[in-house]
Each structure stands twice: as C-alpha cells, then as structure tokens.
Design a protein around this motif. Sequence first.
Motif, PDB file in Angstrom:
ATOM      1  N   ASN B  82       0.728  -1.069   0.241  1.00 47.00           N
ATOM      2  CA  ASN B  82      -0.132   0.314  -0.350  1.00 47.00           C
ATOM      3  C   ASN B  82       0.751   1.313   0.221  1.00 47.00           C
ATOM      4  O   ASN B  82       0.622   2.566   0.740  1.00 47.00           O
ATOM      5  CB  ASN B  82      -0.743   0.381   1.828  1.00 47.00           C
ATOM      6  N   ASN B  83       1.900   0.839  -1.160  1.00 42.04           N
ATOM      7  CA  ASN B  83       2.723   2.601  -0.862  1.00 42.04           C
ATOM      8  C   ASN B  83       3.487   2.627   0.307  1.00 42.04           C
ATOM      9  O   ASN B  83       3.420   4.030   0.367  1.00 42.04           O
ATOM     10  CB  ASN B  83       2.102   3.521  -1.426  1.00 42.04           C
ATOM     11  N   GLY B  84       3.847   2.036   1.187  1.00 39.53           N
ATOM     12  CA  GLY B  84       4.620   2.090   2.097  1.00 39.53           C
ATOM     13  C   GLY B  84       3.556   1.738   3.885  1.00 39.53           C
ATOM     14  O   GLY B  84       3.944   2.372   4.014  1.00 39.53           O
ATOM     15  N   GLN B  85       1.861   2.532   3.051  1.00 37.44           N
ATOM     16  CA  GLN B  85       1.684   3.098   4.026  1.00 37.44           C
ATOM     17  C   GLN B  85       0.980   2.141   5.073  1.00 37.44           C
ATOM     18  O   GLN B  85       0.967   0.641   4.821  1.00 37.44           O
ATOM     19  CB  GLN B  85       0.269   3.778   3.647  1.00 37.44           C
ATOM     20  N   THR B  86       0.852   1.554   5.891  1.00 38.76           N
ATOM     21  CA  THR B  86       0.493   1.134   7.416  1.00 38.76           C
ATOM     22  C   THR B  86      -0.800   0.430   6.789  1.00 38.76           C
ATOM     23  O   THR B  86      -1.116  -0.423   7.205  1.00 38.76           O
ATOM     24  CB  THR B  86       0.845   0.889   8.512  1.00 38.76           C
ATOM     25  N   PHE B  87      -1.527   1.306   6.745  1.00 39.36           N
ATOM     26  CA  PHE B  87      -3.331   0.821   6.039  1.00 39.36           C
ATOM     27  C   PHE B  87      -3.346   1.784   5.171  1.00 39.36           C
ATOM     28  O   PHE B  87      -3.117   2.641   4.531  1.00 39.36           O
ATOM     29  CB  PHE B  87      -3.635   1.347   7.233  1.00 39.36           C
ATOM     30  N   ALA B  88      -4.593   1.288   4.347  1.00 41.54           N
ATOM     31  CA  ALA B  88      -5.027   1.269   2.982  1.00 41.54           C
ATOM     32  C   ALA B  88      -6.291   1.390   3.296  1.00 41.54           C
ATOM     33  O   ALA B  88      -7.368   0.651   3.618  1.00 41.54           O
ATOM     34  CB  ALA B  88      -4.462   1.003   1.425  1.00 41.54           C
ATOM     35  N   GLN B  89      -7.276   2.077   2.497  1.00 42.49           N
ATOM     36  CA  GLN B  89      -9.038   2.368   2.439  1.00 42.49           C
ATOM     37  C   GLN B  89      -9.048   1.443   1.974  1.00 42.49           C
ATOM     38  O   GLN B  89      -8.641   0.867   1.037  1.00 42.49           O
ATOM     39  CB  GLN B  89      -9.081   3.816   1.790  1.00 42.49           C
ATOM     40  N   ARG B  90     -10.220   0.549   2.471  1.00 37.46           N
ATOM     41  CA  ARG B  90     -10.939  -0.513   2.037  1.00 37.46           C
ATOM     42  C   ARG B  90     -12.163   0.147   1.629  1.00 37.46           C
ATOM     43  O   ARG B  90     -12.750   1.574   1.837  1.00 37.46           O
ATOM     44  CB  ARG B  90     -10.912  -1.367   2.610  1.00 37.46           C
ATOM     45  N   ASN B  91     -13.770  -0.416   2.389  1.00 34.70           N
ATOM     46  CA  ASN B  91     -15.026   0.565   1.959  1.00 34.70           C
ATOM     47  C   ASN B  91     -15.334   1.187   3.289  1.00 34.70           C
ATOM     48  O   ASN B  91     -14.840   0.240   4.430  1.00 34.70           O
ATOM     49  CB  ASN B  91     -15.742  -0.755   2.092  1.00 34.70           C
ATOM     50  N   ILE B  92     -15.593   2.508   2.672  1.00 34.31           N
ATOM     51  CA  ILE B  92     -15.420   3.546   4.197  1.00 34.31           C
ATOM     52  C   ILE B  92     -16.982   4.172   3.191  1.00 34.31           C
ATOM     53  O   ILE B  92     -17.280   4.550   1.717  1.00 34.31           O
ATOM     54  CB  ILE B  92     -14.531   4.293   3.687  1.00 34.31           C
ATOM     55  N   TYR B  93     -17.954   4.644   4.174  1.00 31.32           N
ATOM     56  CA  TYR B  93     -18.916   5.258   4.017  1.00 31.32           C
ATOM     57  C   TYR B  93     -19.312   5.887   5.319  1.00 31.32           C
ATOM     58  O   TYR B  93     -19.298   5.354   6.584  1.00 31.32           O
ATOM     59  CB  TYR B  93     -19.581   4.048   3.120  1.00 31.32           C
ATOM     60  N   LEU B  94     -20.324   6.636   4.629  1.00 32.93           N
ATOM     61  CA  LEU B  94     -21.248   7.125   5.872  1.00 32.93           C
ATOM     62  C   LEU B  94     -22.854   7.982   4.554  1.00 32.93           C
ATOM     63  O   LEU B  94     -22.573   7.595   3.856  1.00 32.93           O
ATOM     64  CB  LEU B  94     -21.037   8.976   6.371  1.00 32.93           C
ATOM     65  N   GLY B  95     -24.451   6.920   6.112  1.00 33.89           N
ATOM     66  CA  GLY B  95     -25.542   7.515   5.319  1.00 33.89           C
ATOM     67  C   GLY B  95     -26.017   7.070   6.071  1.00 33.89           C
ATOM     68  O   GLY B  95     -26.339   7.044   7.116  1.00 33.89           O
ATOM     69  N   LEU B  96     -27.153   7.357   5.574  1.00 32.83           N
ATOM     70  CA  LEU B  96     -28.738   7.751   6.648  1.00 32.83           C
ATOM     71  C   LEU B  96     -30.075   6.176   6.082  1.00 32.83           C
ATOM     72  O   LEU B  96     -29.638   5.884   4.723  1.00 32.83           O
ATOM     73  CB  LEU B  96     -29.325   8.886   5.758  1.00 32.83           C
ATOM     74  N   GLN B  97     -30.196   6.020   6.402  1.00 29.99           N
ATOM     75  CA  GLN B  97     -31.220   4.570   6.692  1.00 29.99           C
ATOM     76  C   GLN B  97     -32.217   5.027   7.295  1.00 29.99           C
ATOM     77  O   GLN B  97     -32.288   4.909   8.678  1.00 29.99           O
ATOM     78  CB  GLN B  97     -30.476   3.776   7.292  1.00 29.99           C
ATOM     79  N   GLY B  98     -33.621   4.678   6.038  1.00 30.46           N
ATOM     80  CA  GLY B  98     -34.839   4.370   7.195  1.00 30.46           C
ATOM     81  C   GLY B  98     -36.491   3.494   5.957  1.00 30.46           C
ATOM     82  O   GLY B  98     -35.029   2.944   5.347  1.00 30.46           O
ATOM     83  N   LYS B  99     -36.874   3.967   6.487  1.00 25.22           N
ATOM     84  CA  LYS B  99     -37.619   3.477   5.486  1.00 25.22           C
ATOM     85  C   LYS B  99     -37.801   3.337   3.870  1.00 25.22           C
ATOM     86  O   LYS B  99     -38.284   2.249   3.169  1.00 25.22           O
ATOM     87  CB  LYS B  99     -39.535   3.584   6.574  1.00 25.22           C
ATOM     88  N   THR B 102     -31.651   2.654   2.194  1.00 28.22           N
ATOM     89  CA  THR B 102     -30.530   3.912   2.077  1.00 28.22           C
ATOM     90  C   THR B 102     -29.301   5.018   1.129  1.00 28.22           C
ATOM     91  O   THR B 102     -29.706   4.064   0.317  1.00 28.22           O
ATOM     92  CB  THR B 102     -29.373   2.998   3.033  1.00 28.22           C
ATOM     93  N   VAL B 103     -29.226   6.313   1.656  1.00 29.32           N
ATOM     94  CA  VAL B 103     -28.265   6.565   0.986  1.00 29.32           C
ATOM     95  C   VAL B 103     -26.871   6.948   1.457  1.00 29.32           C
ATOM     96  O   VAL B 103     -26.795   6.992   2.930  1.00 29.32           O
ATOM     97  CB  VAL B 103     -28.533   8.165   1.045  1.00 29.32           C
ATOM     98  N   MET B 104     -25.608   6.354   1.123  1.00 26.94           N
ATOM     99  CA  MET B 104     -24.677   6.534   1.438  1.00 26.94           C
ATOM    100  C   MET B 104     -23.397   7.145   1.121  1.00 26.94           C
ATOM    101  O   MET B 104     -23.662   7.322  -0.765  1.00 26.94           O
ATOM    102  CB  MET B 104     -24.735   5.267   2.243  1.00 26.94           C
ATOM    103  N   GLY B 105     -22.478   7.776   1.001  1.00 29.82           N
ATOM    104  CA  GLY B 105     -21.655   7.910   0.857  1.00 29.82           C
ATOM    105  C   GLY B 105     -20.307   7.867   0.931  1.00 29.82           C
ATOM    106  O   GLY B 105     -19.884   7.388   1.819  1.00 29.82           O
ATOM    107  N   GLY B 106     -19.200   7.337  -0.404  1.00 27.94           N
ATOM    108  CA  GLY B 106     -18.041   7.369   0.740  1.00 27.94           C
ATOM    109  C   GLY B 106     -17.229   6.672  -0.481  1.00 27.94           C
ATOM    110  O   GLY B 106     -17.382   7.203  -1.650  1.00 27.94           O
ATOM    111  N   HIS B 107     -15.754   5.897   0.084  1.00 26.05           N
ATOM    112  CA  HIS B 107     -14.931   4.938  -0.954  1.00 26.05           C
ATOM    113  C   HIS B 107     -15.633   3.490  -1.195  1.00 26.05           C
ATOM    114  O   HIS B 107     -15.164   3.186   0.019  1.00 26.05           O
ATOM    115  CB  HIS B 107     -13.495   5.557  -0.518  1.00 26.05           C
ATOM    116  N   PHE B 108     -16.148   3.046  -1.749  1.00 29.05           N
ATOM    117  CA  PHE B 108     -16.767   1.574  -1.069  1.00 29.05           C
ATOM    118  C   PHE B 108     -16.917   0.530  -2.364  1.00 29.05           C
ATOM    119  O   PHE B 108     -17.083   1.595  -3.619  1.00 29.05           O
ATOM    120  CB  PHE B 108     -18.227   1.527  -0.360  1.00 29.05           C
ATOM    121  N   ILE B 142     -18.322   8.236  -4.397  1.00 27.71           N
ATOM    122  CA  ILE B 142     -19.418   7.355  -4.946  1.00 27.71           C
ATOM    123  C   ILE B 142     -21.039   7.237  -3.966  1.00 27.71           C
ATOM    124  O   ILE B 142     -20.592   7.786  -2.673  1.00 27.71           O
ATOM    125  CB  ILE B 142     -19.110   5.709  -4.773  1.00 27.71           C
ATOM    126  N   VAL B 143     -21.496   7.708  -4.754  1.00 20.82           N
ATOM    127  CA  VAL B 143     -22.686   8.096  -3.803  1.00 20.82           C
ATOM    128  C   VAL B 143     -23.953   7.101  -3.871  1.00 20.82           C
ATOM    129  O   VAL B 143     -24.656   6.942  -5.846  1.00 20.82           O
ATOM    130  CB  VAL B 143     -23.626   9.550  -4.397  1.00 20.82           C
TER     131      VAL B 143
END
Lengths: 134, 321
Positions: B82-99, B102-108, B142-143
Amino acid sequence: MKSLNRVILIWLVSVACYAEEACVPAVDLADSLNVNAKQSCDYKQSGLNRIVHNLFGRDSSSGSSSSARVNAAATAGLASQISPPFSTAGELAEGRYILLRNIGLKCPQGFRLVDEQYLPSPEHLRLNIFYKCL
Amino acid sequence: MKKALLPVVITAALPLTALADVTVYGKANVSLQNADEAGDTKIELVSNASRIGIKGGEEIAEGFKVIYQFEYQTEVDDGSGNNGQTFAQRNIYLGLQGKAGTVMGGHFDTPMKAAQEKIDLFNDLEGDIATILNGETRASNIVQYVTPGAFSPFTATVAYVTKENDDVDNGVSASFGYNTSVMYLGAAMDQDVQAEGVDIIRAVGRFKVGPVQLGALYETTDVGYADGDGFLVSALWNLTSDFALKAQYGETDLKVIGYNVLVAPEVIGTVFVEDNATMSVGADYKLSTNTTLYGYYTAVETADSMARDDNYLGIGLDLKF
C-alpha cells in the motif's frame, strides 16, 4: 454409471454431515456491503467486540473480574439496591435475598445482574447490587 | 498524522453514545505460496486482503438511523504494501437509513462489484475473478441508494461516481438482485465507472443444493472501439461442516489493463488484453468457527502479445475476528 452412483452416495453422506452455520462473521457481513442485512450474531459477546464494549461500559455478560475503572464504567447509569449491613454469612444470604426480591418487584419482566459490590466497614459489610430490567 | 494511527483516532473520537451499536471486526489472511511467474519460480508469503474495521449505526429518530463503516487493509506479511503505508482504505462510508431506503457516500465497492456475491470462491487470492474479469471497482467519491430491507429478497442499488473533473464523464453503476439462502440471481451494469468509455453488463447466479453450491457469472465489456465477453463458473462442496472442496474456472476475451493510454497516434483510450483464462482448485478445513486452513492451486493464462502463463500453489490460514 458406477462413478455416478459413488458421487451420489458421497453427496448423500455430505448432506448428513454438513450443517450450515447460523452466524455470519462480522467481517463477511461488512464485506458484502449489504446495509439491509440483519446481524445473525450478538458480536458484543465475543472477541475484540467484547473487550471494546467492556472498556466503554456497554452491556457485558462476561462476569470476569476487572479493574475498578471498568467496574465504574460498567455500572454507570444503572439502577442499584443496597442491603442493610450484615456481619454473618446468614445475614449475607438473607440480605442478598431481600435485595433480589425488591429488584424483582421493580422489574416484573425479569432482570439481569450487572455487578455486585461489597462495601466494607470495620464491623460489617453492605452489598450493592447493580441491575438492569429486561 | 500517521495513517497507522487513523483507526485508533477514529475510534477514540467517537462519542460513547455512538458505541451503542458498533462492531469491531477484521480478518488476518496469510498464505505461503510457490509462484511460477514469467518462467521464474519463487516462494513468497502473501497477505491476502487482511483488514480491520469498525461499523455501526446510531438511531437519530424513529425508524431513521445514521450508519457508518471504516475499514482498512494491512499487510500482515511485510507491512510495506500500500505504497509504504501501514493501512490502506477499503470500504468506507457514511449514510442515512430509513424506511424509504439507504443513501450512503464514500469510498466503496460499486454495485457491479458487489453483485458477484459469493460466487468467487478464491476471493482475494491469486484466483480472484478480478484477475480476468472487468468491473471489480472500489470507487472513490461514490454516492449510492439502496432499496429498503422491506423489499427483501429483492434489492436494487444505484450509484453515482463523481470523477470531480469537468473533462471526464461521471460514472453510473447499478444492480438488481434476488437473494435467498438457496438462490441468488443478479444483474448489474457499469457506465464510465472503471474508466471513461468502459461499459459493462453482468449477470450472476448462485444456487445451493444441500452442501453443494454452484455459481456462474457472465459479463460483456465495451471499451468503445472493441468489445468482448467473459464468464466464470464455480463449485463448492461441503463434505462435512469442517471440510470443503472447491473449484473455479473463467475465461474472458477482453480484460482492461490500462486507461487514458496512447493507443494510436493522437488517440487516448483504454488498453486491454485478450484471451484470458484462470483455473483454481482448493480445499478449506475449519480449525475452529473463526479459523480456516486452506490450500489452493491457481493457473492464469493470457494468450495475446502480453503472454502470461503463471501458476501458484499455496497453503494459508484465515482468521476472522
């Protein structure tokens, strides 16, 4: 034909031997990105989750001895009952029974003990029970 | 701040109330394999998408909640990926869920990538379907909208991928699926997601008959000046609750390997290789509920000018926590 019969026989044996797990690991659930999936396990009760939830004072049924910091966090915000002072084993048993009976009256649906704390003084002990109604 | 500390900082910054419904999870997967690549043979220790993450939700109103997930990959073998980094991003999101859904945005993972479901039996290993198939994109910016759980077993997902560049078309990815424990049928499409001008359509099926699972995937890719098809079939046989045999085979006649490349004088386009194939066989043995010992053999071939004829034989350990 014999090979086909052998395959069918092995399949029948594996049907008998195979039992699907009901609990999907949390990492697989996360990987699926299925935001509508119902968690099939209570992940708070095992592994890393149990440690995290104990540290931050969430519900834990581990019952293990831990630091005073963990105990204080675990009982923060919970209801409690304190026994009358006791100085003999018999008084301890009776005092504990009285506490549990009183808690039962407050929690008609049942209750779960979260922690028991013993408060010593030179001549007697008091028992403080932390509980949560179901 | 070092990226290595990111997960710890995020966890510490969350308010205690946010931990009302939070799950810490992860996976450590390492294999020792004999890799025969380009005529050279070497023995290597490989970390296969080992990761750690947290996910959870917080109810903010009746039937309405905020959901989140932070997941990071780490290289258990040597820590220097991962370019020398200890951690690399995988699926990350923040969203709102209701009846209403679900709407969510991030990197996934796009809906196209998620549509593969469980048919890839050698996921994250050398036999991963990404070796020969297109559309395996984890998109940034991505949204996404997902239909509510009330529609189960049907689910529709549509995502918009913003390229944040006026000169580049934004992408759209969508999927529709029918999913039960014994059968899954899915269809997905990508337009300008993997790269501008790359359009993909995919159909997936998974069937369980007792201890046997069969999977199949078909996709077609159009890069504007060329198009091609691909397929993959897989089979898993749980001989007992602890021991399983598995096999997988796939072919494609167009695998995209480069974007925005000079493909002809004054022509920028997508580069692909033709006639790709992969075959894998393996076995899994459960040492415990969370620990699996596995073995595999994978062969990958490309028959065009970028000829590839690689073989991998390995044994590994997978721990889920």
